[in-house]
Design a protein around this motif. Structure first.
Motif, PDB file in Angstrom:
ATOM      1  N   SER A   1      -3.267  -0.622  -8.750  1.00  0.00           N
ATOM      2  CA  SER A   1      -3.545  -1.594  -7.699  1.00  0.00           C
ATOM      3  C   SER A   1      -4.357  -2.747  -8.269  1.00  0.00           C
ATOM      4  O   SER A   1      -4.794  -2.722  -9.421  1.00  0.00           O
ATOM      5  CB  SER A   1      -4.291  -0.935  -6.534  1.00  0.00           C
ATOM      6  OG  SER A   1      -5.506  -0.349  -6.972  1.00  0.00           O
TER       7      SER A   1
ATOM      8  N   SER B   1      -7.554  -5.628  -7.068  1.00  0.00           N
ATOM      9  CA  SER B   1      -8.601  -5.942  -6.112  1.00  0.00           C
ATOM     10  C   SER B   1      -9.019  -7.391  -6.315  1.00  0.00           C
ATOM     11  O   SER B   1      -9.311  -7.792  -7.442  1.00  0.00           O
ATOM     12  CB  SER B   1      -9.801  -5.006  -6.326  1.00  0.00           C
ATOM     13  OG  SER B   1     -10.851  -5.314  -5.451  1.00  0.00           O
TER      14      SER B   1
ATOM     15  N   ASN C   1      -6.555  -5.074  -1.150  1.00  0.00           N
ATOM     16  CA  ASN C   1      -5.884  -4.567  -2.347  1.00  0.00           C
ATOM     17  C   ASN C   1      -4.374  -4.540  -2.142  1.00  0.00           C
ATOM     18  O   ASN C   1      -3.888  -4.515  -1.020  1.00  0.00           O
ATOM     19  CB  ASN C   1      -6.357  -3.148  -2.680  1.00  0.00           C
ATOM     20  CG  ASN C   1      -7.676  -3.117  -3.420  1.00  0.00           C
ATOM     21  OD1 ASN C   1      -8.458  -4.058  -3.351  1.00  0.00           O
ATOM     22  ND2 ASN C   1      -7.925  -2.028  -4.117  1.00  0.00           N
TER      23      ASN C   1
ATOM     24  N   GLU D   1      -4.697   3.592  -0.314  1.00  0.00           N
ATOM     25  CA  GLU D   1      -5.550   2.400  -0.349  1.00  0.00           C
ATOM     26  C   GLU D   1      -5.413   1.543   0.908  1.00  0.00           C
ATOM     27  O   GLU D   1      -5.748   0.355   0.895  1.00  0.00           O
ATOM     28  CB  GLU D   1      -5.300   1.560  -1.605  1.00  0.00           C
ATOM     29  CG  GLU D   1      -5.728   2.238  -2.884  1.00  0.00           C
ATOM     30  CD  GLU D   1      -5.910   1.305  -4.068  1.00  0.00           C
ATOM     31  OE1 GLU D   1      -5.834   0.068  -3.887  1.00  0.00           O
ATOM     32  OE2 GLU D   1      -6.147   1.819  -5.178  1.00  0.00           O
TER      33      GLU D   1
ATOM     34  N   ALA E   1      -9.978  -1.484  -7.902  1.00  0.00           N
ATOM     35  CA  ALA E   1      -8.585  -1.128  -8.136  1.00  0.00           C
ATOM     36  C   ALA E   1      -8.506   0.178  -8.924  1.00  0.00           C
ATOM     37  O   ALA E   1      -9.458   0.567  -9.601  1.00  0.00           O
ATOM     38  CB  ALA E   1      -7.872  -2.240  -8.893  1.00  0.00           C
TER      39      ALA E   1
ATOM     40  N   HIS F   1       0.813  -1.211   0.000  1.00  0.00           N
ATOM     41  CA  HIS F   1       0.000   0.000   0.000  1.00  0.00           C
ATOM     42  C   HIS F   1       0.852   1.268   0.000  1.00  0.00           C
ATOM     43  O   HIS F   1       0.338   2.349   0.268  1.00  0.00           O
ATOM     44  CB  HIS F   1      -0.912   0.030   1.245  1.00  0.00           C
ATOM     45  CG  HIS F   1      -1.990  -0.998   1.216  1.00  0.00           C
ATOM     46  ND1 HIS F   1      -2.237  -1.846   2.276  1.00  0.00           N
ATOM     47  CD2 HIS F   1      -2.874  -1.338   0.260  1.00  0.00           C
ATOM     48  CE1 HIS F   1      -3.237  -2.660   1.972  1.00  0.00           C
ATOM     49  NE2 HIS F   1      -3.633  -2.371   0.755  1.00  0.00           N
TER      50      HIS F   1
END
Length: 293
Positions: A120, A122, A103, A97, A128, A78
């Motif tokens: 990102s 998800s 994520n 995030e 994302a 993250h």
């Protein structure tokens, strides 16, 4: 019409990575940097000697970019951080995030202006996003509603930006403004929903053709600027993940692969999963851009 590449594919490093990804070539050092996401490693491979070393960065690492001498910009779960490649010291930069604990950051690259683009992923819902981190330290949200933000790059004329959403089996194209760093007019560039495999990381050559690694597809596919498949490189492994051009003339295609999630039977059928592959081509890649912060 699809051509099968005539050049032989060579296993250049028996890495047995869990999730090899994100290869970038350093033309000055003549070294290939790449990551093993789930083993928390940033690798440094010397093709001249076959030597490979790595830094353990303590958490998943989805993407890297050069950020000056002996320094990498690293996208972890993250947060972004700088990695000193002499000492192994990590210096955190920013976090985002964190409110989405499932994520994590995934693929990323720098544009020609030295801005770092990263996305990102998800695991379930399309939660994302794609971000742009600028040399002045500002973070910009560029796209939302993605599932796995993946394989990205720019056309040689800097007018088009490409972004992959792997579970959607699509590569998108956007209009790109290199001055402002904005993207617009998203459209489907490649649609693979009729296939059994998924587009993963990609690289773009000097002719503007896109080379995309096909997760679960045993191959890398080259698409022309109209999105048509023209070339397929068959590989001895099931899970290619990404690719980049390197070597003296940027004519060596390096391909990372994965072994994660394979059953014992699949591994026996794909024994070199997780290894690093290369092939010599007569096609020149584009240089890797550095983060300018």
């Amino acid at each position: 019409m699809t051509e099968v590449l005539k050049y032989p594919v060579e296993n250049v490093l028996k890495a047995r990575a869990r999730l090899g990804e994100g290869p970038i070539w350093n033309s000055n050092q003549k070294l290939l940097y790449w990551v093993d996401i789930y083993n928390h490693r940033v690798h440094q491979f010397n093709p001249a000697t076959g030597d490979n070393s790595f830094f353990d960065v303590g958490d998943v690492v989805g993407a890297i970019a050069f950020a000056g001498e002996n320094r990498l910009l690293v996208a972890q779960r993250h947060h972004l951080a700088f990695l000193n490649t002499q000492t192994g010291l990590l210096t955190p930069i920013l976090e985002t995030e964190a409110e989405l604990p499932d994520n994590r950051f995934n693929d990323g690259k720098c544009d020609a202006q030295g801005r770092f683009w990263f996305g990102s992923m998800s695991p379930e819902k399309p939660q994302a996003s794609l971000y742009r981190y600028d040399p002045d330290g500002s973070l910009h949200l560029m796209e939302t509603g993605l599932t796995i933000s993946n394989g990205l790059g720019w056309s040689p004329d800097q007018n088009t930006f490409y972004l992959t959403d792997s579970p959607q089996q699509k590569i998108y194209a956007y209009d790109f403004n290199s001055v402002t760093g904005s993207i617009s007019n998203r459209r489907i560039f490649v649609d693979l929903t009729s296939e059994s495999f998924y587009p993963d990381g990609l690289t773009i050559d000097s002719e503007g053709y896109i080379w995309s690694a096909m997760w679960d597809g045993w191959c890398v596919i080259r698409f022309n600027p109209e999105g048509e498949e023209i070339l397929r490189i068959n590989l001895p492994v099931q899970l290619p993940t990404s690719c980049t051009f390197g070597g003296q003339d940027l004519q060596t295609l390096y391909i990372t692969t994965a072994s994660v999630g394979l059953s014992q039977a699949q591994i026996e059928n794909s024994f070199y999963s997780g290894d690093l592959f290369a092939l010599q081509t007569d096609i020149t890649g584009l240089p890797i851009y550095n983060f300018q912060g």
